[in-house]
Design a protein around this motif. Structure first.
Motif, PDB file in Angstrom:
ATOM      1  N   MET A   1       0.996  -1.306  -0.019  1.00  0.00           N
ATOM      2  CA  MET A   1       0.044  -0.054  -0.005  1.00  0.00           C
ATOM      3  C   MET A   1       0.728   1.257   0.047  1.00  0.00           C
ATOM      4  SD  MET A   1      -2.912   1.295   3.024  1.00  0.00           S
ATOM      5  CE  MET A   1      -1.624   1.633   3.977  1.00  0.00           C
ATOM      6  N   ILE A   2       1.903   1.374   0.755  1.00  0.00           N
ATOM      7  CA  ILE A   2       2.945   2.272   0.889  1.00  0.00           C
ATOM      8  C   ILE A   2       3.497   2.628  -0.535  1.00  0.00           C
ATOM      9  CG2 ILE A   2       5.023   3.255   1.744  1.00  0.00           C
ATOM     10  CD1 ILE A   2       4.502   1.748   4.419  1.00  0.00           C
ATOM     11  N   LYS A   3       3.894   1.562  -1.173  1.00  0.00           N
ATOM     12  CA  LYS A   3       4.400   1.833  -2.602  1.00  0.00           C
ATOM     13  C   LYS A   3       3.290   2.171  -3.548  1.00  0.00           C
ATOM     14  CE  LYS A   3       8.133  -1.830  -2.544  1.00  0.00           C
ATOM     15  NZ  LYS A   3       8.586  -2.996  -3.148  1.00  0.00           N
ATOM     16  N   THR A   4       2.145   1.670  -3.585  1.00  0.00           N
ATOM     17  CA  THR A   4       0.902   2.251  -4.194  1.00  0.00           C
ATOM     18  C   THR A   4       0.768   3.789  -3.994  1.00  0.00           C
ATOM     19  OG1 THR A   4       0.006   0.165  -4.421  1.00  0.00           O
ATOM     20  CG2 THR A   4      -1.361   1.853  -4.926  1.00  0.00           C
ATOM     21  N   VAL A   5       0.944   3.939  -2.725  1.00  0.00           N
ATOM     22  CA  VAL A   5       0.464   5.533  -2.512  1.00  0.00           C
ATOM     23  C   VAL A   5       1.761   6.473  -2.948  1.00  0.00           C
ATOM     24  CG1 VAL A   5       0.258   7.172  -0.705  1.00  0.00           C
ATOM     25  CG2 VAL A   5      -1.011   5.166  -0.312  1.00  0.00           C
ATOM     26  N   GLY A   6       3.069   5.681  -2.840  1.00  0.00           N
ATOM     27  CA  GLY A   6       4.246   6.441  -3.299  1.00  0.00           C
ATOM     28  C   GLY A   6       4.043   6.777  -4.984  1.00  0.00           C
ATOM     29  N   TYR A   7       3.708   5.882  -5.363  1.00  0.00           N
ATOM     30  CA  TYR A   7       3.574   5.861  -6.874  1.00  0.00           C
ATOM     31  C   TYR A   7       2.367   7.049  -7.515  1.00  0.00           C
ATOM     32  CZ  TYR A   7       5.915   1.479  -7.514  1.00  0.00           C
ATOM     33  OH  TYR A   7       6.934   0.323  -7.415  1.00  0.00           O
ATOM     34  N   ALA A   8       1.234   7.111  -6.907  1.00  0.00           N
ATOM     35  CA  ALA A   8       0.385   7.864  -6.722  1.00  0.00           C
ATOM     36  C   ALA A   8       0.795   9.283  -6.765  1.00  0.00           C
ATOM     37  CB  ALA A   8      -0.836   7.455  -6.211  1.00  0.00           C
ATOM     38  N   ILE A   9       1.564   9.482  -5.613  1.00  0.00           N
ATOM     39  CA  ILE A   9       2.011  10.936  -5.075  1.00  0.00           C
ATOM     40  C   ILE A   9       3.100  11.493  -6.154  1.00  0.00           C
ATOM     41  CG2 ILE A   9       3.459  12.085  -3.427  1.00  0.00           C
ATOM     42  CD1 ILE A   9       1.931  10.417  -1.407  1.00  0.00           C
ATOM     43  N   ALA A  10       4.013  10.231  -6.569  1.00  0.00           N
ATOM     44  CA  ALA A  10       5.132  10.870  -7.559  1.00  0.00           C
ATOM     45  C   ALA A  10       4.408  11.049  -8.657  1.00  0.00           C
ATOM     46  CB  ALA A  10       6.083   9.551  -7.623  1.00  0.00           C
ATOM     47  N   ILE A  11       3.588  10.480  -9.264  1.00  0.00           N
ATOM     48  CA  ILE A  11       3.054  11.008 -10.668  1.00  0.00           C
ATOM     49  C   ILE A  11       2.008  12.111 -10.560  1.00  0.00           C
ATOM     50  CG2 ILE A  11       1.731   9.970 -12.484  1.00  0.00           C
ATOM     51  CD1 ILE A  11       2.806   7.103 -11.765  1.00  0.00           C
ATOM     52  N   ILE A  12       1.059  11.952  -9.788  1.00  0.00           N
ATOM     53  CA  ILE A  12       0.131  12.887  -9.876  1.00  0.00           C
ATOM     54  C   ILE A  12       0.496  14.347  -9.515  1.00  0.00           C
ATOM     55  CG2 ILE A  12      -2.378  13.439  -8.920  1.00  0.00           C
ATOM     56  CD1 ILE A  12      -2.975  10.363  -8.646  1.00  0.00           C
ATOM     57  N   ILE A  13       1.200  14.183  -8.254  1.00  0.00           N
ATOM     58  CA  ILE A  13       1.490  15.815  -7.871  1.00  0.00           C
ATOM     59  C   ILE A  13       2.332  16.575  -8.821  1.00  0.00           C
ATOM     60  CG2 ILE A  13       2.856  17.166  -6.315  1.00  0.00           C
ATOM     61  CD1 ILE A  13       1.897  14.960  -4.112  1.00  0.00           C
ATOM     62  N   PRO A  14       3.484  16.072  -9.472  1.00  0.00           N
ATOM     63  CA  PRO A  14       4.332  16.645 -10.408  1.00  0.00           C
ATOM     64  C   PRO A  14       3.233  17.008 -11.708  1.00  0.00           C
ATOM     65  CG  PRO A  14       5.675  14.930  -9.620  1.00  0.00           C
ATOM     66  CD  PRO A  14       4.092  14.683  -8.972  1.00  0.00           C
ATOM     67  N   ALA A  15       2.605  15.902 -12.099  1.00  0.00           N
ATOM     68  CA  ALA A  15       1.679  16.131 -13.349  1.00  0.00           C
ATOM     69  C   ALA A  15       0.857  17.155 -13.238  1.00  0.00           C
ATOM     70  CB  ALA A  15       1.070  14.684 -13.937  1.00  0.00           C
ATOM     71  N   LEU A  16       0.222  17.326 -12.295  1.00  0.00           N
ATOM     72  CA  LEU A  16      -0.880  18.510 -12.138  1.00  0.00           C
ATOM     73  C   LEU A  16      -0.011  19.791 -11.925  1.00  0.00           C
ATOM     74  CD1 LEU A  16      -3.477  16.938  -9.475  1.00  0.00           C
ATOM     75  CD2 LEU A  16      -3.620  17.259 -12.006  1.00  0.00           C
ATOM     76  N   PHE A  17       1.175  19.795 -11.369  1.00  0.00           N
ATOM     77  CA  PHE A  17       1.924  20.915 -11.131  1.00  0.00           C
ATOM     78  C   PHE A  17       2.211  21.486 -12.673  1.00  0.00           C
ATOM     79  CE2 PHE A  17       2.980  20.808  -6.544  1.00  0.00           C
ATOM     80  CZ  PHE A  17       2.555  21.973  -6.272  1.00  0.00           C
ATOM     81  N   ALA A  18       2.805  20.417 -13.315  1.00  0.00           N
ATOM     82  CA  ALA A  18       3.146  20.805 -14.777  1.00  0.00           C
ATOM     83  C   ALA A  18       2.131  21.165 -15.606  1.00  0.00           C
ATOM     84  CB  ALA A  18       4.068  19.757 -15.454  1.00  0.00           C
ATOM     85  N   CYS A  19       0.878  20.668 -15.408  1.00  0.00           N
ATOM     86  CA  CYS A  19      -0.241  21.049 -16.277  1.00  0.00           C
ATOM     87  C   CYS A  19      -0.618  22.597 -16.277  1.00  0.00           C
ATOM     88  CB  CYS A  19      -1.385  20.024 -16.050  1.00  0.00           C
ATOM     89  SG  CYS A  19      -1.358  18.584 -16.419  1.00  0.00           S
ATOM     90  N   ILE A  20      -0.474  23.049 -15.052  1.00  0.00           N
ATOM     91  CA  ILE A  20      -0.671  24.454 -14.582  1.00  0.00           C
ATOM     92  C   ILE A  20       0.115  25.438 -15.747  1.00  0.00           C
ATOM     93  CG2 ILE A  20      -0.758  26.318 -13.048  1.00  0.00           C
ATOM     94  CD1 ILE A  20      -1.164  24.149 -10.924  1.00  0.00           C
ATOM     95  N   PRO A  21       1.380  25.587 -15.796  1.00  0.00           N
ATOM     96  CA  PRO A  21       2.046  26.335 -16.669  1.00  0.00           C
ATOM     97  C   PRO A  21       1.712  26.110 -18.205  1.00  0.00           C
ATOM     98  CG  PRO A  21       3.542  25.066 -15.694  1.00  0.00           C
ATOM     99  CD  PRO A  21       2.306  24.628 -15.005  1.00  0.00           C
ATOM    100  N   ILE A  22       1.498  24.871 -18.570  1.00  0.00           N
ATOM    101  CA  ILE A  22       1.437  24.569 -19.914  1.00  0.00           C
ATOM    102  C   ILE A  22      -0.069  24.926 -20.565  1.00  0.00           C
ATOM    103  CG2 ILE A  22       0.956  22.379 -21.318  1.00  0.00           C
ATOM    104  CD1 ILE A  22       2.886  21.058 -19.731  1.00  0.00           C
ATOM    105  N   ILE A  23      -1.063  24.865 -19.717  1.00  0.00           N
ATOM    106  CA  ILE A  23      -2.356  25.023 -19.778  1.00  0.00           C
ATOM    107  C   ILE A  23      -2.338  26.789 -19.943  1.00  0.00           C
ATOM    108  CG2 ILE A  23      -4.875  25.416 -19.007  1.00  0.00           C
ATOM    109  CD1 ILE A  23      -4.564  22.450 -17.932  1.00  0.00           C
ATOM    110  N   MET A  24      -1.708  27.350 -18.974  1.00  0.00           N
ATOM    111  CA  MET A  24      -1.841  28.756 -19.015  1.00  0.00           C
ATOM    112  C   MET A  24      -1.227  29.411 -20.199  1.00  0.00           C
ATOM    113  SD  MET A  24      -1.509  29.693 -14.845  1.00  0.00           S
ATOM    114  CE  MET A  24      -1.770  31.713 -15.431  1.00  0.00           C
ATOM    115  N   TYR A  25       0.120  28.814 -20.547  1.00  0.00           N
ATOM    116  CA  TYR A  25       0.778  29.292 -21.647  1.00  0.00           C
ATOM    117  C   TYR A  25      -0.076  29.021 -23.108  1.00  0.00           C
ATOM    118  CZ  TYR A  25       4.282  29.399 -25.408  1.00  0.00           C
ATOM    119  OH  TYR A  25       4.998  29.921 -26.546  1.00  0.00           O
ATOM    120  N   LEU A  26      -0.776  28.053 -23.120  1.00  0.00           N
ATOM    121  CA  LEU A  26      -1.647  27.754 -24.360  1.00  0.00           C
ATOM    122  C   LEU A  26      -2.701  28.429 -24.581  1.00  0.00           C
ATOM    123  CD1 LEU A  26      -1.276  23.776 -24.437  1.00  0.00           C
ATOM    124  CD2 LEU A  26       0.038  25.390 -25.751  1.00  0.00           C
ATOM    125  N   LYS A  27      -3.216  29.012 -23.262  1.00  0.00           N
ATOM    126  CA  LYS A  27      -4.481  29.811 -23.333  1.00  0.00           C
ATOM    127  C   LYS A  27      -3.888  31.240 -23.838  1.00  0.00           C
ATOM    128  CE  LYS A  27      -7.082  30.029 -19.946  1.00  0.00           C
ATOM    129  NZ  LYS A  27      -7.694  29.751 -18.571  1.00  0.00           N
TER     130      LYS A  27
END
Length: 225
Positions: free
Chosen positions: A199-225
């Motif tokens: 479970m710790i590994k699964t949560v770790g994978y989710a945190i490692a992928i979701i948090i940086p991906a959402l952070f990265a989406c913000i500047p990309i979306i704002m730039y494209l707008k």
């Protein structure tokens, strides 16, 4: 307090402190992300500016921010000390590096990943934190109340493709850093257990992928707008 000093001067003590500060910083990232996602609200920056004012004026948040600054410094300094201690304890490199078999790429390159994140952090603080406190910030008025228009500052920064690229690459480095750091923290704290480790590994994978991906989406979306 000699026992505490001795503990913190040891490799194990430094690793425990790294684990605790790392987990605290992950909590900060989640809170920071929830606020930054308001940049994507289609309201001309109103939601983000109201959120930013709350975060910069609430007494509890302001007090906690000093703990956050201290945690960042401790985490970085201890990471450097651990790297130096590990290298000094093994001054001669292996003829054949067994790390490729026994460890992940992210664990072998935490120093490089951390350096990329540190460079990004310095630039990020200069562009936003410094400007927020000492820059010439425009204002916006909502329902008769004046707010610093930090949304305009962010929107201007994310209009620069070089900064957007730097932000995206840094979030990729953060992903690998979190991937190794999260599960390593629980291992260091002795919280691994056959029942809970998957479970710790699964949560770790989710945190490692979701948090940086959402952070990265913000500047990309704002730039494209």
């Amino acid at each position: 307090m000699s026992w505490f000093t001795n503990a913190m001067s040891s490799t194990i003590g430094k690793k425990v402190l790294m684990a605790l500060t790392g987990l605290f910083l992950i909590t900060f990232l989640i809170v920071h992300l929830s606020g930054n996602l308001q940049l994507l609200a289609d309201d001309g920056g109103k939601s983000f500016n109201i959120y930013a004012k709350f975060m910069t004026t609430n007494p509890f948040i302001k007090t906690t921010s000093y703990l956050l600054y201290t945690t960042f410094i401790v985490h970085i300094v201890w990471a450097v000390l651990l790297t130096v201690m590990n290298r000094s304890s093994r001054p001669v490199g292996y003829a054949v590096n067994p790390g490729n078999v026994s460890s992940s790429w992210s664990s072998r390159n935490m120093g490089i990943l951390g350096t990329i994140i540190l460079i990004f952090l310095v630039i990020h603080l200069k562009n936003f934190w410094y400007e927020m406190h000492w820059g010439d910030i425009p204002t916006a008025t909502y329902e008769g109340e004046v707010y610093n228009d930090l949304y305009a500052v962010v929107d201007f920064a994310f209009g620069n493709i070089l900064y957007v690229l730097l932000y995206t690459v840094s979030m990729l480095a953060l992903m690998f850093h979190l991937y190794h750091g999260f599960k390593s923290a629980f291992q260091t704290l002795g919280l691994n257990h056959p029942k809970y480790t998957p479970m710790i590994k699964t949560v770790g994978y989710a945190i490692a992928i979701i948090i940086p991906a959402l952070f990265a989406c913000i500047p990309i979306i704002m730039y494209l707008k």
